[in-house]
Design a protein around this motif. Structure first.
Motif, mmCIF file in Angstrom:
data_model
loop_
_atom_site.group_PDB
_atom_site.id
_atom_site.type_symbol
_atom_site.label_atom_id
_atom_site.label_comp_id
_atom_site.label_asym_id
_atom_site.label_seq_id
_atom_site.Cartn_x
_atom_site.Cartn_y
_atom_site.Cartn_z
ATOM 1 N N ARG A 1 0.832 -1.200 0.000
ATOM 2 C CA ARG A 1 0.000 0.000 0.000
ATOM 3 C C ARG A 1 0.869 1.253 0.000
ATOM 4 N NH1 ARG A 1 -5.642 -0.575 0.129
ATOM 5 N NH2 ARG A 1 -5.387 1.557 0.860
ATOM 6 N N LEU A 2 0.434 2.255 -0.730
ATOM 7 C CA LEU A 2 1.177 3.499 -0.820
ATOM 8 C C LEU A 2 1.432 4.110 0.547
ATOM 9 C CD1 LEU A 2 2.488 5.756 -2.476
ATOM 10 C CD2 LEU A 2 0.214 6.795 -2.683
ATOM 11 N N GLU A 3 0.413 4.150 1.398
ATOM 12 C CA GLU A 3 0.606 4.781 2.704
ATOM 13 C C GLU A 3 1.631 4.035 3.554
ATOM 14 O OE1 GLU A 3 -3.371 2.501 2.879
ATOM 15 O OE2 GLU A 3 -2.272 3.702 1.420
ATOM 16 N N GLY A 4 1.716 2.714 3.417
ATOM 17 C CA GLY A 4 2.726 1.939 4.139
ATOM 18 C C GLY A 4 4.130 2.221 3.631
ATOM 19 N N VAL A 5 4.266 2.335 2.313
ATOM 20 C CA VAL A 5 5.568 2.643 1.712
ATOM 21 C C VAL A 5 6.014 4.044 2.126
ATOM 22 C CG1 VAL A 5 6.773 3.046 -0.477
ATOM 23 C CG2 VAL A 5 5.253 1.055 -0.227
ATOM 24 N N LEU A 6 5.094 5.001 2.057
ATOM 25 C CA LEU A 6 5.449 6.370 2.442
ATOM 26 C C LEU A 6 5.827 6.448 3.919
ATOM 27 C CD1 LEU A 6 2.796 8.404 0.431
ATOM 28 C CD2 LEU A 6 5.243 8.175 -0.054
ATOM 29 N N HIS A 7 5.112 5.716 4.760
ATOM 30 C CA HIS A 7 5.462 5.683 6.185
ATOM 31 C C HIS A 7 6.867 5.106 6.362
ATOM 32 C CE1 HIS A 7 5.451 4.967 10.466
ATOM 33 N NE2 HIS A 7 5.749 3.705 10.213
ATOM 34 N N ALA A 8 7.143 4.007 5.679
ATOM 35 C CA ALA A 8 8.457 3.364 5.809
ATOM 36 C C ALA A 8 9.571 4.298 5.347
ATOM 37 C CB ALA A 8 8.492 2.065 5.019
ATOM 38 N N LEU A 9 9.317 5.080 4.327
ATOM 39 C CA LEU A 9 10.333 5.983 3.786
ATOM 40 C C LEU A 9 10.407 7.316 4.524
ATOM 41 C CD1 LEU A 9 9.761 5.375 -0.041
ATOM 42 C CD2 LEU A 9 11.555 4.402 1.432
ATOM 43 N N LEU B 1 16.216 -4.537 -2.059
ATOM 44 C CA LEU B 1 15.173 -3.572 -2.369
ATOM 45 C C LEU B 1 14.184 -4.196 -3.349
ATOM 46 C CD1 LEU B 1 14.315 -0.608 -1.951
ATOM 47 C CD2 LEU B 1 15.768 -0.026 -3.894
ATOM 48 N N ARG B 2 12.912 -4.025 -3.096
ATOM 49 C CA ARG B 2 11.872 -4.547 -3.994
ATOM 50 C C ARG B 2 11.557 -3.507 -5.072
ATOM 51 N NH1 ARG B 2 7.203 -7.557 -0.615
ATOM 52 N NH2 ARG B 2 6.492 -7.906 -2.757
ATOM 53 N N ARG B 3 12.590 -3.094 -5.765
ATOM 54 C CA ARG B 3 12.465 -2.025 -6.764
ATOM 55 C C ARG B 3 11.458 -2.376 -7.853
ATOM 56 N NH1 ARG B 3 14.485 2.509 -8.710
ATOM 57 N NH2 ARG B 3 16.257 2.767 -7.330
ATOM 58 N N GLU B 4 11.509 -3.585 -8.370
ATOM 59 C CA GLU B 4 10.596 -3.955 -9.457
ATOM 60 C C GLU B 4 9.139 -3.817 -9.019
ATOM 61 O OE1 GLU B 4 9.467 -7.964 -11.919
ATOM 62 O OE2 GLU B 4 11.602 -7.556 -11.624
ATOM 63 N N ASP B 5 8.831 -4.311 -7.822
ATOM 64 C CA ASP B 5 7.458 -4.203 -7.308
ATOM 65 C C ASP B 5 7.067 -2.746 -7.088
ATOM 66 O OD1 ASP B 5 7.038 -6.961 -7.293
ATOM 67 O OD2 ASP B 5 7.734 -7.178 -5.228
ATOM 68 N N LEU B 6 7.962 -1.980 -6.454
ATOM 69 C CA LEU B 6 7.650 -0.581 -6.164
ATOM 70 C C LEU B 6 7.496 0.239 -7.443
ATOM 71 C CD1 LEU B 6 10.011 -0.062 -3.106
ATOM 72 C CD2 LEU B 6 7.516 -0.342 -3.075
ATOM 73 N N ASP B 7 8.370 0.010 -8.414
ATOM 74 C CA ASP B 7 8.279 0.744 -9.674
ATOM 75 C C ASP B 7 7.015 0.382 -10.449
ATOM 76 O OD1 ASP B 7 10.616 2.104 -9.127
ATOM 77 O OD2 ASP B 7 11.857 0.908 -10.482
ATOM 78 N N ALA B 8 6.588 -0.876 -10.370
ATOM 79 C CA ALA B 8 5.369 -1.290 -11.064
ATOM 80 C C ALA B 8 4.130 -0.667 -10.411
ATOM 81 C CB ALA B 8 5.252 -2.819 -11.056
ATOM 82 N N LEU B 9 4.127 -0.610 -9.089
ATOM 83 C CA LEU B 9 2.964 -0.088 -8.378
ATOM 84 C C LEU B 9 2.918 1.436 -8.341
ATOM 85 C CD1 LEU B 9 3.049 -2.558 -5.363
ATOM 86 C CD2 LEU B 9 1.259 -2.443 -7.125
ATOM 87 N N PRO C 1 5.070 4.127 -10.143
ATOM 88 C CA PRO C 1 6.135 4.529 -11.065
ATOM 89 C C PRO C 1 6.777 5.858 -10.674
ATOM 90 C CG PRO C 1 4.191 3.786 -12.268
ATOM 91 C CD PRO C 1 3.802 3.884 -10.824
ATOM 92 N N GLY C 2 8.099 5.840 -10.558
ATOM 93 C CA GLY C 2 8.857 7.043 -10.270
ATOM 94 C C GLY C 2 8.942 7.433 -8.810
ATOM 95 N N LEU C 3 8.142 6.823 -7.942
ATOM 96 C CA LEU C 3 8.114 7.222 -6.532
ATOM 97 C C LEU C 3 9.465 7.024 -5.863
ATOM 98 C CD1 LEU C 3 6.559 8.140 -3.982
ATOM 99 C CD2 LEU C 3 6.130 5.713 -3.547
ATOM 100 N N LEU C 4 10.018 5.839 -5.965
ATOM 101 C CA LEU C 4 11.269 5.538 -5.276
ATOM 102 C C LEU C 4 12.396 6.461 -5.741
ATOM 103 C CD1 LEU C 4 12.610 3.742 -3.184
ATOM 104 C CD2 LEU C 4 13.113 2.112 -5.014
ATOM 105 N N ASP C 5 12.539 6.612 -7.041
ATOM 106 C CA ASP C 5 13.597 7.483 -7.561
ATOM 107 C C ASP C 5 13.383 8.924 -7.108
ATOM 108 O OD1 ASP C 5 15.009 5.467 -8.818
ATOM 109 O OD2 ASP C 5 13.913 5.696 -10.701
#
Length: 121
Positions: A19-27, A86-94, A96-100
């Motif tokens: 979930r986006l909110e979980g990723v944003l919290h983690a970051l 890093l789960r880059r492939e999963d994060l980029d698919a879900l 796009p561009g957020l991690l970078d």
């Protein structure tokens, strides 16, 4: 007679469960952002001992757990070592561009305030 024990396996969310909110919290934490930046820069599995973090071992364990449970990293046991990737492939698919974007912003902030964070995305 000895029996082989099964390898230790940690729970990870599936791609669909991330979930986006979980990723944003983690970051949102500087220590976790440093971990993610190191993983992005190295582009390979890294053991927990690779990271030189300004927190206790138990706090480091907590930060890795938050990243794993959010779906940002995957942790794999190899022998006695716990490796992180890093789960880059999963994060980029879900997302796009957020991690970078986050790593680029963290790097710019680090340059501005003299901290290490999110090296080369």
């Amino acid at each position: 007679m000895t029996t082989a024990t099964s390898p230790r396996v940690l729970d990870h969310p599936t791609r669909e469960e991330i979930r986006l909110e979980g990723v944003l919290h983690a970051l949102s934490d500087a220590v976790r952002l440093t971990i993610v930046g190191d993983l992005a820069r190295e582009g390979t599995e890294l053991s927990c001992s690779y990271f030189d973090l300004p927190v206790t071992k138990s706090t480091t364990t907590h930060h890795f757990r938050v990243l794993r449970e959010a779906g940002v990293i995957q942790q794999i046991y190899r022998g006695t070592a716990k490796l992180n990737v890093l789960r880059r492939e999963d994060l980029d698919a879900l997302f796009p561009g957020l991690l970078d974007s986050v790593l680029r912003a963290a790097r710019a902030q680090g340059e501005r305030v003299g901290q290490r964070a999110g090296d080369d995305a």
